[in-house]
Design a protein around this motif. Structure first.
Motif, short mmCIF file in Angstrom:
data_model
loop_
_atom_site.label_atom_id
_atom_site.label_comp_id
_atom_site.label_asym_id
_atom_site.label_seq_id
_atom_site.Cartn_x
_atom_site.Cartn_y
_atom_site.Cartn_z
N LYS A 70 21.95 -53.93 42.83
CA LYS A 70 21.46 -53.36 44.00
C LYS A 70 20.22 -53.07 43.78
O LYS A 70 19.21 -53.16 44.72
N ARG A 71 19.83 -52.63 42.55
CA ARG A 71 18.32 -52.43 42.13
C ARG A 71 17.40 -53.60 42.54
O ARG A 71 16.35 -53.46 42.91
N TYR A 72 17.97 -54.78 42.21
CA TYR A 72 17.14 -56.04 42.60
C TYR A 72 17.35 -56.63 43.81
O TYR A 72 16.62 -57.30 44.19
N GLY A 73 17.88 -55.41 44.79
CA GLY A 73 17.85 -55.97 46.32
C GLY A 73 19.06 -56.86 46.67
O GLY A 73 18.93 -57.40 47.82
N ALA A 74 20.00 -57.04 45.81
CA ALA A 74 21.09 -57.97 45.96
C ALA A 74 22.48 -57.38 46.38
O ALA A 74 23.61 -57.98 46.37
N GLY A 75 22.11 -56.10 46.80
CA GLY A 75 23.51 -55.36 47.23
C GLY A 75 23.66 -55.81 48.58
O GLY A 75 22.81 -55.78 49.78
N MET A 76 24.71 -56.61 48.91
CA MET A 76 25.23 -57.32 50.46
C MET A 76 25.97 -56.41 51.01
O MET A 76 26.87 -55.68 50.49
N ARG A 77 26.11 -56.37 52.35
CA ARG A 77 26.92 -55.42 53.19
C ARG A 77 28.16 -56.40 53.54
O ARG A 77 29.06 -56.31 52.80
N GLN A 78 28.29 -56.92 54.76
CA GLN A 78 29.57 -57.38 55.08
C GLN A 78 29.54 -58.84 54.32
O GLN A 78 29.66 -60.02 55.12
N ALA A 79 29.53 -58.98 53.18
CA ALA A 79 29.45 -60.26 52.27
C ALA A 79 30.79 -60.82 52.31
O ALA A 79 30.77 -61.99 51.95
N GLY A 80 31.84 -60.21 52.70
CA GLY A 80 33.11 -61.07 52.72
C GLY A 80 32.93 -62.22 53.55
O GLY A 80 34.00 -63.14 53.17
N ILE A 81 32.33 -62.47 54.49
CA ILE A 81 32.14 -63.71 55.29
C ILE A 81 31.69 -64.76 54.04
O ILE A 81 32.32 -66.09 54.28
N LEU A 82 30.92 -64.36 53.18
CA LEU A 82 30.49 -65.44 52.18
C LEU A 82 31.72 -65.50 51.17
O LEU A 82 32.15 -66.72 50.45
N ALA A 83 32.28 -64.42 50.75
CA ALA A 83 33.15 -64.25 50.04
C ALA A 83 34.64 -65.20 50.35
O ALA A 83 35.16 -65.69 49.44
N ALA A 84 34.66 -65.20 51.74
CA ALA A 84 35.92 -65.96 52.21
C ALA A 84 35.73 -67.37 51.78
O ALA A 84 36.56 -68.20 51.68
N ALA A 85 34.33 -67.88 51.84
CA ALA A 85 34.12 -69.26 51.76
C ALA A 85 34.36 -69.58 50.20
O ALA A 85 34.89 -70.56 49.91
N GLY A 86 34.13 -68.48 49.16
CA GLY A 86 34.54 -69.03 47.92
C GLY A 86 35.93 -68.96 47.89
O GLY A 86 36.35 -69.61 46.91
N ARG A 87 36.68 -67.63 48.40
CA ARG A 87 38.15 -68.02 48.06
C ARG A 87 38.72 -69.29 48.58
O ARG A 87 39.38 -69.64 48.05
N TYR A 88 38.10 -69.70 49.81
CA TYR A 88 38.64 -71.24 50.30
C TYR A 88 38.47 -72.05 49.38
O TYR A 88 39.04 -72.95 49.11
N ALA A 89 37.17 -72.03 48.68
CA ALA A 89 36.87 -73.06 47.62
C ALA A 89 37.74 -73.08 46.50
O ALA A 89 38.05 -74.21 45.77
N ALA A 108 40.78 -72.07 46.35
CA ALA A 108 42.06 -72.35 46.73
C ALA A 108 42.21 -73.90 47.04
O ALA A 108 43.04 -74.74 46.73
N HIS A 109 41.24 -74.74 47.55
CA HIS A 109 41.30 -76.05 47.96
C HIS A 109 40.45 -77.03 46.93
O HIS A 109 40.39 -78.24 46.97
N ASN A 110 39.25 -76.57 46.42
CA ASN A 110 38.33 -77.59 45.71
C ASN A 110 38.22 -77.59 44.03
O ASN A 110 37.29 -78.28 43.98
N ILE A 111 39.10 -76.77 43.53
CA ILE A 111 39.00 -77.18 42.20
C ILE A 111 39.65 -78.44 41.55
O ILE A 111 38.98 -79.22 40.89
#
Ligand SMILES: Cc1ncc(COP(=O)(O)O)c(C=O)c1O
Length: 334
Positions: free
Chosen positions: A226-245, A247-250
């Motif tokens: 947060k101090r570095y300015g990287a506290g994100m708000r509705q970041a679940g949109i990005l995390a959803a891409a990560g969760r999909y990755a 589940a599907h791309n390893i």
């Protein structure tokens, strides 16, 4: 046809990934209320056998937060001279955390335990900088996608423990090490105090890395994020891409590894040195080869006067590899 082999970061989210992003449940993550971010943090921590995780926008930030959990201004961390943290994160440890690096020389990025032993200076007293932690990279990017040998990793962990030093792992491509070696993810990540993994390399997410560690270090890293300015708000949109990755791309990384092996054998690289999705070629003039290949629609990275890097990923199929070989073979062998 464009074949982009500059990096595995150039992938674009698939339709399935975009759908997962669109459907993501979200909340304000700075308040700890984004369920999708909370889920990916717990999921990656569990996958790697650690207790807690922190979702961050980039691998550089994951590393930076991890390293600052180990050392204060005026203290040092040791790593190899080709390490991404030392070469390609723009001096973040010095610029933001007042931490210095010393490095050991490493062939193909491979760990050399005796070199590490000779370099470290724990509790160096008032005259010398004290080493606080050792950082390893697996797989090793500039080393050519090298998988670190398990016995060497274990020896460095033992060395660090015997000297009271911390251990950080830059696991941006730990997934590739897992698929190539067959070692489990917890086995690859255990023994390290902090581990950073990327979702935006071979796994194909547009953004995102996760730092894993103990709950208390992660709580501290959350404050620094947060101090570095990287506290994100509705970041679940990005995390959803990560969760999909995740589940599907390893498991499909094995395809990238097979394509890299094909590139290596057709372009004259030593196939024994190509263990994952990165091919390093030693050519007379890397910039000239990259420039000519680009004109023919094949993009590769010139990372040194003679150092050409090709990276396979989920947006390059067999036809792309065939085209890359057609274009590159006369340039690298001619
Ligand atoms: C080994 C390694 N660590 C860390 C990073 C940094 O990741 P990012 O570009 O998301 O900051 C990279 C990026 O390529 C990498 O190759």
């Amino acid at each position: 046809m464009i074949v982009d082999l500059r990096s595995d970061t150039v992938t674009r989210p698939s339709q399935g990934m975009r759908a997962a992003m669109a459907d993501a449940e979200v909340g304000d993550d700075v308040y700890g209320e984004d369920p999708t971010v909370n889920a990916i943090e717990a999921e990656v921590a569990e996958l790697l056998g650690h207790e807690a995780g922190l979702f961050v926008p980039s691998g550089s930030l994951g590393n930076q937060l991890g390293l600052r959990m180990h050392a204060k201004p005026g203290e040092e961390i040791v790593c190899d001279s080709l390490a991404h943290i030392a070469r390609a994160e723009l001096g973040h440890a010095a610029a933001f955390s007042g931490i210095t690096f010393r490095t050991w020389q490493a062939t193909r990025g491979l760990i050399d335990v005796e070199a590490v032993r000779g370099l470290i200076a724990p509790d160096a007293g008032p005259y010398l900088v004290s080493t606080k932690a050792i950082s390893l990279e697996n797989t090793h990017n500039f080393g050519g996608g090298t998988v670190q040998p398990t016995a060497q990793v274990a020896a460095v962990i033992e060395l660090a423990r015997s000297c009271g030093l911390g251990l950080h792992l830059d696991g941006a491509r730990l997934w590739n090490a897992h698929v190539a070696s067959g070692a489990s993810l917890p086995a690859l990540a255990s023994g390290f105090d902090t581990v950073s993994v990327c979702l935006s390399k071979g796994l194909g997410a547009p953004v995102g890395s996760v730092l894993v560690s103990t709950p208390s270090r992660i709580a501290e890293a959350r404050v620094w994020r947060k101090r570095y300015g990287a506290g994100m708000r509705q970041a679940g949109i990005l995390a959803a891409a990560g969760r999909y990755a995740l589940a599907h791309n390893i498991e499909r990384l094995a395809d990238d590894h097979a394509r890299a092996a094909r590139l290596a054998s057709e372009l004259g690289a030593n196939p024994d040195n190509v263990e994952t999705n990165i091919v390093v070629l030693d050519v007379a003039d890397a910039a000239a080869v990259a420039g000519e290949a680009r004109e023919a629609g094949v993009f590769v990275s010139a990372l040194g006067p003679r150092f050409l890097r090709l990276v396979t990923h989920l947006d390059v199929d067999d036809d792309g590899i065939k085209r890359a070989i057609e274009v590159l073979r006369p340039l690298v062998q001619g």
